[in-house]
Write an enzyme that holds these catalytic residues in place. Sequence first.
Site, PDB file in Angstrom:
ATOM      1  CG  ASP A 247      -1.898   1.123   1.257  1.00  0.00           C
ATOM      2  OD1 ASP A 247      -1.676   2.125   0.547  1.00  0.00           O
ATOM      3  OD2 ASP A 247      -2.907   1.016   1.977  1.00  0.00           O
ATOM      4  NE  ARG A 250       0.752   0.237   6.634  1.00  0.00           N
ATOM      5  CZ  ARG A 250       1.963  -0.300   6.768  1.00  0.00           C
ATOM      6  NH1 ARG A 250       2.810  -0.291   5.733  1.00  0.00           N
ATOM      7  NH2 ARG A 250       2.342  -0.835   7.913  1.00  0.00           N
ATOM      8  N   GLY A 274       3.601  -1.739  17.765  1.00  0.00           N
ATOM      9  CA  GLY A 274       3.061  -2.627  16.745  1.00  0.00           C
ATOM     10  C   GLY A 274       3.957  -2.617  15.525  1.00  0.00           C
ATOM     11  CD  GLU A 340      -0.814   1.100   9.578  1.00  0.00           C
ATOM     12  OE1 GLU A 340      -1.843   1.355  10.259  1.00  0.00           O
ATOM     13  OE2 GLU A 340      -0.694   0.099   8.877  1.00  0.00           O
ATOM     14  CD  GLU A 349      -6.962  -4.136  13.092  1.00  0.00           C
ATOM     15  OE1 GLU A 349      -5.902  -3.547  13.381  1.00  0.00           O
ATOM     16  OE2 GLU A 349      -7.074  -4.886  12.111  1.00  0.00           O
ATOM     17  CG  HIS A 490      -4.341  -1.719   3.713  1.00  0.00           C
ATOM     18  ND1 HIS A 490      -3.515  -0.627   3.925  1.00  0.00           N
ATOM     19  CD2 HIS A 490      -4.590  -2.235   4.932  1.00  0.00           C
ATOM     20  CE1 HIS A 490      -3.289  -0.508   5.214  1.00  0.00           C
ATOM     21  NE2 HIS A 490      -3.919  -1.465   5.860  1.00  0.00           N
TER      22      HIS A 490
END
Length: 542
Positions: A247, A250, A274, A340, A349, A490
């Site tokens: 992506d 991003r 993360g 991210e 999430e 995405h």
Amino acid sequence: MRTITSASCLLNEANINVKYKDRRKVQTVGTKDMSEAGDDDMPELYDSGDDAAWEDDEPKMETRCLFCERLFISAEETFSHCKSEHQFNIGQVAQKHGLDFYGYIKLINFVRITKSTAEYVNSICGPAPWDKEEYLKPVTHDDPLLQFDLDDLSDDVAALPPDGSHGDAALLARLKLAEERAQTAEANLALAMEDIHRMRHFAQDFVMKADVGSSSSSAVAALRDDEDGAYFCSYSHHGIHEEMLKDTVRTESYRDFIYQNQHVFKDKVVLDVGCGTGILSMFAAKAGAKMVIGVDQSEIIYQAMDIIRLNKMENVISLVKGRIEEVDLPVEKVDVIISEWMGYFLLFESMLDSVIFAKDKYLAEGGSVYPDVCTISLVAVSNPKKHGDKIAFWEDVYGFDMSCMKKSVTPEPLVEIVDPETLISHPCIIKRIDCQAAGVADLDFSSDFTLQITESTVCTALAGYFDVFFEKNCNNKVHFSTGPQRTKTHWKQAVFLLDNPISAITGDIIQGKIKVRKNRKDPRSLLITLSLNNTVQTYCLQ
């Protein structure tokens, strides 16, 4: 609350162990009905040759091999057969995966259910496919393998000859060992009962004194590993990281922000929450960071470690496996936090909760969080064909009325690329999040919105998307959008189909209210309620 859970597990395990050990004594030695027995009616031991049998009132339990149809009179003989004939050493497998009592039970049931081969089980590395609650349910009633003591694996099975022969002395020794372990389990049970009693009073006091309105509480931070395992497991496969890395909107936005604003990272300590494959950590290291710490709970972090070594960045980048809420970092404070964390409709999430936790605990005074600003927007959509395919379809299915199915269709938002030609209003921002200042409580919100119609048609849905900004202390500000009129990402868009489409003409104003909150049953999913045109619809993004 974790202590209560641990005590409860200890109580259950002690109960189960005692029950299983009692059954093993009956099967191993054999007894008469002791309620009717006199002093002379003690159980007798017999030679265990091919014609030997226990003289008891209960039929002998036979055990089927894990990988073939052969039957044996004990778990020990079964595992000895598995070792010699199938090259499957239960002790080595248990040690390899660090199996506890429940892990061993799940493994046995998994093999029985899936009919896995020994070669397949031996080849498994990483996350165990049997580590699910469904495999606690026995496949075979009173399966002797489930009653076998995991602690016996290293001693009894190894010492048992492949032909199953053994003597009275060995049986007596195992009986004594089983009795000692049963007594230990009973003692542990008593201790667990005391712990539960103490913790019950502690929990009552804690709940009574807790400030239930505290904005610092996080439903995600409170999740146990077994409750949150599926989320992190979904990020363990390379495919999802390939999709995100490809992506370009991003990944290149993060790259451009970091490389074009290297003064933000020069000689700084950076935390990547993360970190996944470590791409942001490596960007930060190349931008001159003094130290970068990447944290991730998913198994992909082991691949990230290899990637960091391949790129010779291990002297700058340190990776830590675990949840940011639970790990110990090698530093007390960091200067910059990058992550991210965005999900569908931005907040799906709930990973921003973890970034906020990291900010509150680790960010030094004057430090920065990136991205620093995000917005969520709504726009009206007219797509009668899509609406018909998803909703009206159920009114006539091969001549049958299935319209009752509509109730289960509309509550599920569609995550898809919206055709820009179907947009019929100006967008409206419904939420702005300052990541530097936001608390977890700010992520549940309600907002009024106004959509000005730009085309005379029928509104069949609303679409939601988000924009991301890197601005604080930046000489070169970076912004990207996931809107339908911009380059595809995405994340796509979240589409909320309307039960009752709204007719509108150019210049009309559609007013409504949206409420977004975490789903209490699953804090990583979202409940979204739209109040529009005198109707209320609730959607669950999961």
